[in-house]
Design a protein around this motif. Structure first.
Motif, PDB file in Angstrom:
ATOM      1  N   ASP A   1      44.494  23.276  11.336  1.00 37.48           N
ATOM      2  CA  ASP A   1      43.642  23.136  12.521  1.00 37.48           C
ATOM      3  C   ASP A   1      43.255  24.510  13.060  1.00 37.48           C
ATOM      4  OD1 ASP A   1      43.238  20.991  15.181  1.00 37.48           O
ATOM      5  OD2 ASP A   1      43.331  23.148  15.558  1.00 37.48           O
ATOM      6  N   SER A   2      44.220  25.400  13.150  1.00 36.82           N
ATOM      7  CA  SER A   2      43.964  26.749  13.686  1.00 36.82           C
ATOM      8  C   SER A   2      42.993  27.506  12.785  1.00 36.82           C
ATOM      9  CB  SER A   2      45.296  27.496  13.797  1.00 36.82           C
ATOM     10  OG  SER A   2      45.065  28.841  14.150  1.00 36.82           O
ATOM     11  N   ALA A   3      43.213  27.433  11.464  1.00 40.37           N
ATOM     12  CA  ALA A   3      42.314  28.121  10.524  1.00 40.37           C
ATOM     13  C   ALA A   3      40.912  27.536  10.608  1.00 40.37           C
ATOM     14  CB  ALA A   3      42.865  28.009   9.103  1.00 40.37           C
ATOM     15  N   CYS A   4      40.845  26.220  10.739  1.00 38.80           N
ATOM     16  CA  CYS A   4      39.553  25.539  10.870  1.00 38.80           C
ATOM     17  C   CYS A   4      38.799  26.063  12.083  1.00 38.80           C
ATOM     18  CB  CYS A   4      39.780  24.034  10.997  1.00 38.80           C
ATOM     19  SG  CYS A   4      38.287  23.100  11.412  1.00 38.80           S
ATOM     20  N   ARG A   5      39.481  26.194  13.205  1.00 36.02           N
ATOM     21  CA  ARG A   5      38.814  26.666  14.422  1.00 36.02           C
ATOM     22  C   ARG A   5      38.311  28.104  14.251  1.00 36.02           C
ATOM     23  NH1 ARG A   5      40.025  23.239  19.014  1.00 36.02           N
ATOM     24  NH2 ARG A   5      41.360  21.554  18.273  1.00 36.02           N
ATOM     25  N   THR A   6      39.101  28.923  13.574  1.00 35.91           N
ATOM     26  CA  THR A   6      38.672  30.307  13.331  1.00 35.91           C
ATOM     27  C   THR A   6      37.405  30.319  12.485  1.00 35.91           C
ATOM     28  OG1 THR A   6      40.937  31.096  13.466  1.00 35.91           O
ATOM     29  CG2 THR A   6      39.370  32.525  12.331  1.00 35.91           C
ATOM     30  N   LEU A   7      37.409  29.523  11.431  1.00 40.21           N
ATOM     31  CA  LEU A   7      36.226  29.465  10.560  1.00 40.21           C
ATOM     32  C   LEU A   7      35.011  28.940  11.325  1.00 40.21           C
ATOM     33  CD1 LEU A   7      35.379  29.683   7.410  1.00 40.21           C
ATOM     34  CD2 LEU A   7      35.338  27.194   7.588  1.00 40.21           C
ATOM     35  N   GLN A   8      35.224  27.909  12.112  1.00 44.77           N
ATOM     36  CA  GLN A   8      34.108  27.343  12.880  1.00 44.77           C
ATOM     37  C   GLN A   8      33.523  28.376  13.834  1.00 44.77           C
ATOM     38  OE1 GLN A   8      36.283  23.966  14.439  1.00 44.77           O
ATOM     39  NE2 GLN A   8      35.213  22.527  13.079  1.00 44.77           N
ATOM     40  N   SER A   9      34.399  29.166  14.447  1.00 44.70           N
ATOM     41  CA  SER A   9      33.924  30.203  15.366  1.00 44.70           C
ATOM     42  C   SER A   9      33.104  31.246  14.622  1.00 44.70           C
ATOM     43  CB  SER A   9      35.131  30.839  16.056  1.00 44.70           C
ATOM     44  OG  SER A   9      34.710  31.896  16.882  1.00 44.70           O
ATOM     45  N   ARG A  10      33.602  31.703  13.476  1.00 46.23           N
ATOM     46  CA  ARG A  10      32.876  32.690  12.678  1.00 46.23           C
ATOM     47  C   ARG A  10      31.515  32.166  12.236  1.00 46.23           C
ATOM     48  NH1 ARG A  10      37.116  34.088   7.960  1.00 46.23           N
ATOM     49  NH2 ARG A  10      38.787  34.996   9.198  1.00 46.23           N
ATOM     50  N   ALA A  11      31.482  30.879  11.926  1.00 47.80           N
ATOM     51  CA  ALA A  11      30.267  30.301  11.356  1.00 47.80           C
ATOM     52  C   ALA A  11      29.292  29.814  12.423  1.00 47.80           C
ATOM     53  CB  ALA A  11      30.631  29.148  10.415  1.00 47.80           C
ATOM     54  N   GLY A  12      29.674  29.948  13.679  1.00 51.17           N
ATOM     55  CA  GLY A  12      28.785  29.521  14.754  1.00 51.17           C
ATOM     56  C   GLY A  12      28.709  28.015  14.914  1.00 51.17           C
ATOM     57  N   LEU A  13      29.742  27.332  14.471  1.00 49.55           N
ATOM     58  CA  LEU A  13      29.778  25.863  14.593  1.00 49.55           C
ATOM     59  C   LEU A  13      30.537  25.460  15.856  1.00 49.55           C
ATOM     60  CD1 LEU A  13      30.745  25.060  10.888  1.00 49.55           C
ATOM     61  CD2 LEU A  13      28.481  24.794  11.934  1.00 49.55           C
ATOM     62  N   VAL A  14      30.417  24.189  16.210  1.00 51.20           N
ATOM     63  CA  VAL A  14      31.229  23.655  17.301  1.00 51.20           C
ATOM     64  C   VAL A  14      32.703  23.828  16.921  1.00 51.20           C
ATOM     65  CG1 VAL A  14      31.878  21.561  18.554  1.00 51.20           C
ATOM     66  CG2 VAL A  14      29.462  22.000  17.973  1.00 51.20           C
ATOM     67  N   VAL A  15      33.489  24.417  17.825  1.00 48.75           N
ATOM     68  CA  VAL A  15      34.904  24.692  17.540  1.00 48.75           C
ATOM     69  C   VAL A  15      35.737  23.514  18.032  1.00 48.75           C
ATOM     70  CG1 VAL A  15      36.828  26.274  17.943  1.00 48.75           C
ATOM     71  CG2 VAL A  15      34.498  27.178  17.680  1.00 48.75           C
ATOM     72  N   ASP A  16      36.037  22.591  17.114  1.00 45.59           N
ATOM     73  CA  ASP A  16      36.792  21.401  17.520  1.00 45.59           C
ATOM     74  C   ASP A  16      37.981  21.112  16.602  1.00 45.59           C
ATOM     75  OD1 ASP A  16      34.346  18.955  16.238  1.00 45.59           O
ATOM     76  OD2 ASP A  16      35.528  20.497  15.240  1.00 45.59           O
ATOM     77  N   GLY A  17      38.174  21.950  15.570  1.00 46.20           N
ATOM     78  CA  GLY A  17      39.329  21.743  14.696  1.00 46.20           C
ATOM     79  C   GLY A  17      39.196  20.557  13.771  1.00 46.20           C
ATOM     80  N   VAL A  18      38.003  20.011  13.672  1.00 47.77           N
ATOM     81  CA  VAL A  18      37.772  18.851  12.805  1.00 47.77           C
ATOM     82  C   VAL A  18      36.898  19.285  11.625  1.00 47.77           C
ATOM     83  CG1 VAL A  18      36.774  16.538  12.631  1.00 47.77           C
ATOM     84  CG2 VAL A  18      37.916  17.269  14.747  1.00 47.77           C
ATOM     85  N   VAL A  19      37.366  19.003  10.409  1.00 43.69           N
ATOM     86  CA  VAL A  19      36.559  19.325   9.231  1.00 43.69           C
ATOM     87  C   VAL A  19      35.672  18.127   8.916  1.00 43.69           C
ATOM     88  CG1 VAL A  19      36.563  19.990   6.801  1.00 43.69           C
ATOM     89  CG2 VAL A  19      38.350  20.844   8.333  1.00 43.69           C
ATOM     90  N   GLY A  20      34.419  18.255   9.314  1.00 48.20           N
ATOM     91  CA  GLY A  20      33.390  17.283   8.946  1.00 48.20           C
ATOM     92  C   GLY A  20      32.432  17.942   7.968  1.00 48.20           C
ATOM     93  N   PRO A  21      31.256  17.364   7.770  1.00 51.81           N
ATOM     94  CA  PRO A  21      30.332  17.902   6.765  1.00 51.81           C
ATOM     95  C   PRO A  21      29.930  19.357   6.993  1.00 51.81           C
ATOM     96  CG  PRO A  21      29.557  15.778   7.590  1.00 51.81           C
ATOM     97  CD  PRO A  21      30.784  16.124   8.370  1.00 51.81           C
ATOM     98  N   ASP A  22      29.645  19.748   8.242  1.00 51.12           N
ATOM     99  CA  ASP A  22      29.192  21.109   8.493  1.00 51.12           C
ATOM    100  C   ASP A  22      30.294  22.129   8.207  1.00 51.12           C
ATOM    101  OD1 ASP A  22      26.723  20.143   9.207  1.00 51.12           O
ATOM    102  OD2 ASP A  22      27.067  20.304  11.368  1.00 51.12           O
ATOM    103  N   THR A  23      31.500  21.812   8.653  1.00 52.37           N
ATOM    104  CA  THR A  23      32.611  22.734   8.431  1.00 52.37           C
ATOM    105  C   THR A  23      32.981  22.772   6.950  1.00 52.37           C
ATOM    106  OG1 THR A  23      33.421  22.344  10.662  1.00 52.37           O
ATOM    107  CG2 THR A  23      34.991  23.264   9.091  1.00 52.37           C
ATOM    108  N   TRP A  24      32.941  21.615   6.299  1.00 51.44           N
ATOM    109  CA  TRP A  24      33.179  21.582   4.847  1.00 51.44           C
ATOM    110  C   TRP A  24      32.187  22.485   4.132  1.00 51.44           C
ATOM    111  CZ3 TRP A  24      36.742  19.284   1.582  1.00 51.44           C
ATOM    112  CH2 TRP A  24      36.391  19.226   0.231  1.00 51.44           C
ATOM    113  N   ASN A  25      30.911  22.373   4.478  1.00 49.63           N
ATOM    114  CA  ASN A  25      29.888  23.187   3.801  1.00 49.63           C
ATOM    115  C   ASN A  25      30.048  24.661   4.132  1.00 49.63           C
ATOM    116  OD1 ASN A  25      28.755  20.988   2.508  1.00 49.63           O
ATOM    117  ND2 ASN A  25      27.285  20.593   4.153  1.00 49.63           N
ATOM    118  N   ALA A  26      30.462  24.960   5.369  1.00 55.29           N
ATOM    119  CA  ALA A  26      30.708  26.363   5.721  1.00 55.29           C
ATOM    120  C   ALA A  26      31.877  26.926   4.915  1.00 55.29           C
ATOM    121  CB  ALA A  26      30.980  26.497   7.211  1.00 55.29           C
ATOM    122  N   THR A  27      32.840  26.066   4.626  1.00 55.58           N
ATOM    123  CA  THR A  27      34.005  26.501   3.865  1.00 55.58           C
ATOM    124  C   THR A  27      33.635  26.799   2.409  1.00 55.58           C
ATOM    125  OG1 THR A  27      35.384  25.055   5.239  1.00 55.58           O
ATOM    126  CG2 THR A  27      36.360  25.888   3.192  1.00 55.58           C
TER     127      THR A  27
END
Ligand SMILES: [Zn+2]
Ligand SMILES: [Zn+2]
Length: 248
Positions: free
Chosen positions: A220-246
């Motif tokens: 969850d913590s790593a997810c939030r860090t990645l979401q912040s870097r990628a300019g995504l909503v920071v919610d700790g949930v890996v959905g399609p946008d966060t998956w694609n950013a990963t």
């Protein structure tokens, strides 16, 4: 197709010493630019002199053994041989960064709203440089930016191209499809695709997650860090946008 320019061809000084203490199978290649000022030359005839100037600055002002970068690439599609394959860099800002990652610098620069334009030839040159560092230098497939190691704006307008896979010779096209399941916690969620995601977070984004297919607080913590870097909503949930950013 980019063109390789050897050290002899660009008139490099000899390095003061060799340091082969680098383990790039544990990292990959980090992308840089010249922070703060626009530097791209209009005429390619001026690029070799620019590289010599950077080497002089690194050796004479900074006191380093050689130009800091593994390779340097220009907007005209040329790869200038830097320290080269198998040599530890001095560019990435931390000991782990220089231990596990090569460094390729675009001969472009600037700051927000006033950057040198990125040319297709520059992207070709990045691909050639990174491919060499893999095939001859043992680099892992990950590509990141200087700012993934330390607080810096480097590599500026190249960073989105790091994130979307444009600078990666493998491209972003090999990304696996989102598995259709949202990863979230609590409670700890177990799913095979979580393991794929954790592995990619480690190899491409510099995290050190246990690859155990369990989505818990560390994920969850790593997810939030990645979401912040990628300019995504920071919610700790890996959905399609966060998956694609990963995987991008
Ligand atoms: Zn940098
Ligand atoms: Zn050039």
């Amino acid at each position: 197709m980019a063109t390789f320019v050897t050290r002899a061809q660009w008139g490099a000084r000899a390095r003061r010493s060799s340091n082969t203490n680098i383990t790039p199978a544990g990292g990959g290649v980090s992308v840089h630019h010249v922070d703060g000022v626009r530097v791209a030359r209009t005429n390619h005839a001026d690029c070799a002199g620019q590289v010599r100037g950077i080497q002089n600055h690194h050796m004479d002002t900074n006191g380093w053994t050689d130009v800091a970068y593994s390779h340097l690439v220009c907007v005209h599609g040329y790869v200038f041989e830097g320290r080269g394959e198998g040599q530890r860099t001095a560019a990435n800002g931390t000991n782990p960064g220089n231990q596990n990652w090569y460094a390729v610098c675009g001969l472009t620069g600037g700051s927000a709203s006033n950057y040198d334009p990125i040319t297709p030839e520059l992207i070709d040159a990045f691909h050639m440089a990174i491919s060499r560092l893999r095939s001859s230098g043992g680099a892992a497939n990950a590509v990141n930016g200087h700012r993934d190691h330390v607080a810096t704006t480097c590599p500026g307008n190249l960073y989105p191209l790091v994130q979307d896979g444009t600078l990666n010779p493998g491209g972003g096209g090999g990304a696996p499809a989102w598995p259709g399941v949202y990863f979230r916690q609590p409670p700890v969620m177990n799913h095979a695709s979580v393991g794929s995601w954790q592995s990619r977070m480690n190899s491409a984004h510099g995290f050190s997650l246990a690859v155990d297919s369990s989505y818990g607080p560390a994920s969850d913590s790593a997810c939030r860090t990645l979401q912040s870097r990628a300019g995504l909503v920071v919610d700790g949930v890996v959905g399609p946008d966060t998956w694609n950013a990963t995987f991008g």
